[in-house]
Write an enzyme that holds these catalytic residues in place. Structure first.
Site, PDB file in Angstrom:
ATOM      1  N   VAL A   9       0.845  -1.192   0.000  1.00  0.00           N
ATOM      2  CA  VAL A   9       0.000   0.000   0.000  1.00  0.00           C
ATOM      3  C   VAL A   9       0.881   1.243   0.000  1.00  0.00           C
ATOM      4  O   VAL A   9       1.801   1.359   0.828  1.00  0.00           O
ATOM      5  CB  VAL A   9      -0.949   0.024   1.217  1.00  0.00           C
ATOM      6  CG1 VAL A   9      -1.830   1.273   1.177  1.00  0.00           C
ATOM      7  CG2 VAL A   9      -1.813  -1.234   1.246  1.00  0.00           C
ATOM      8  N   ASP A  13     -13.661 -10.091   8.439  1.00  0.00           N
ATOM      9  CA  ASP A  13     -12.300  -9.882   8.946  1.00  0.00           C
ATOM     10  C   ASP A  13     -12.238  -8.549   9.701  1.00  0.00           C
ATOM     11  O   ASP A  13     -11.380  -7.708   9.450  1.00  0.00           O
ATOM     12  CB  ASP A  13     -11.286  -9.894   7.801  1.00  0.00           C
ATOM     13  CG  ASP A  13      -9.853 -10.100   8.286  1.00  0.00           C
ATOM     14  OD1 ASP A  13      -9.664 -10.559   9.429  1.00  0.00           O
ATOM     15  OD2 ASP A  13      -8.916  -9.804   7.511  1.00  0.00           O
TER      16      ASP A  13
END
Length: 301
Positions: A30, A137
């Site tokens: 990222v 999640d």
């Protein structure tokens, strides 16, 4: 990947100004970047590690973000197909996990309650979506905080639309995973509520859940022994009651996020009353001290 082109949300990679790397996982890196003058997060899939499941998760995330617009859901700008990237808004303060573990950072209890409320609001949006979206999640690493301290739910790679048949199969991270998911039994959106309970524990303690246990040890203990993180004695009773309701062993006993939000609001109202009472008492003590000081001055005169 061609579905990205067909979806109408393709962004040419040339339109993005990549910047510093801010995170990395097994399948993606990222970066912070700029897109049309706005700070963005660019989630770049690593081709060397890609398999069919990674591509499926990417497709899932793209499909999810097309329809999700909410202040407590990370906003997605689109996706690139060469290289394969997902482009979302950039949350400058990073993950809730990272914030909680900056020990030098003071986090007033009022702020932590507000972050919990933001997370609950985002999850209520997902669970009341038509069809229902199950995150699967919901851990503090997937809760991001922006400059204004607004918390936003992110990372929908494991998310699924709720089907008529109950879903099975392990997914998520063991420390946050509901016992029915660990056991690969059928589960519903109440699995997210369990994970939220663990997040509530984190918000109070600022610790890693089951810090001394290996993930597989956690899975066995949660599934077969009903183990949960240790509850500190100083935790407010109403907050503890909500947290323990969220991580009940039986999914049907866990409250929906609509109820969770109401209970968090009640806790925040009580906290505000307590703080106002403390301020009034402190002011009274100060006033008494000033009056006593004036009387002493009069005697000296």
């Amino acid at each position: 990947i061609e579905n990205v082109q067909l979806s109408g949300i393709e962004i040419p990679f040339s339109a993005i100004k990549p910047g510093r790397r801010v995170g990395a996982g097994a399948f993606a890196v990222v970066y912070e970047g700029k897109y049309r003058g706005q700070s963005v997060a660019v989630k770049h899939l690593q081709l060397a590690n890609i398999n069919e499941k990674v591509i499926l998760d990417f497709h899932t995330e793209v499909a999810m973000i097309k329809s999700l617009r909410h202040p407590n859901i990370v906003h997605a700008m689109g996706a690139c197909i060469d290289p394969i990237c997902l482009v979302t808004e950039f949350c400058t303060r990073g993950s809730l996990f990272g914030i909680l573990h900056k020990k030098t950072l003071k986090l007033p209890w009022e702020l932590r309650l507000k972050l919990a409320m933001d997370a609950a609001r985002g999850m209520r949006f997902l669970h009341t979506h038509k069809p229902t979206i199950i995150h699967r999640d919901l851990k503090s690493l997937n809760l991001l905080v922006d400059e204004q301290w607004t918390l936003k739910v992110t990372d929908f790679g494991l998310s699924r639309f709720k089907s008529q048949q109950l879903m099975t199969g392990q997914c998520g991270t063991f420390q946050w995973m509901a016992p029915e998911v660990v056991a690969s039994q059928s589960y519903t959106e109440k699995a997210d509520v369990y994970s939220f309970g663990v997040n509530l524990w984190e918000l109070w303690t600022r610790k890693v859940p089951y810090g001394k246990l290996q993930p597989m040890q956690v899975a066995v203990a949660v599934m077969s022994k009903g183990k949960r993180p240790g509850v500190p004695d100083d935790m407010p009773s109403a907050y503890r009651s909500l947290m323990e309701a969220c991580w009940e062993q039986k999914p049907e006993k866990r409250p929906p996020f609509t109820e969770i939000m109401l209970r968090l609001k009640d806790i925040a109202v009580e906290l505000k009353k307590e703080n106002e009472m403390k301020q009034r008492k402190a002011q009274q003590v100060e006033n008494n001290a000033m009056e006593n000081g004036d009387e002493t001055a009069d005697l000296l005169c």
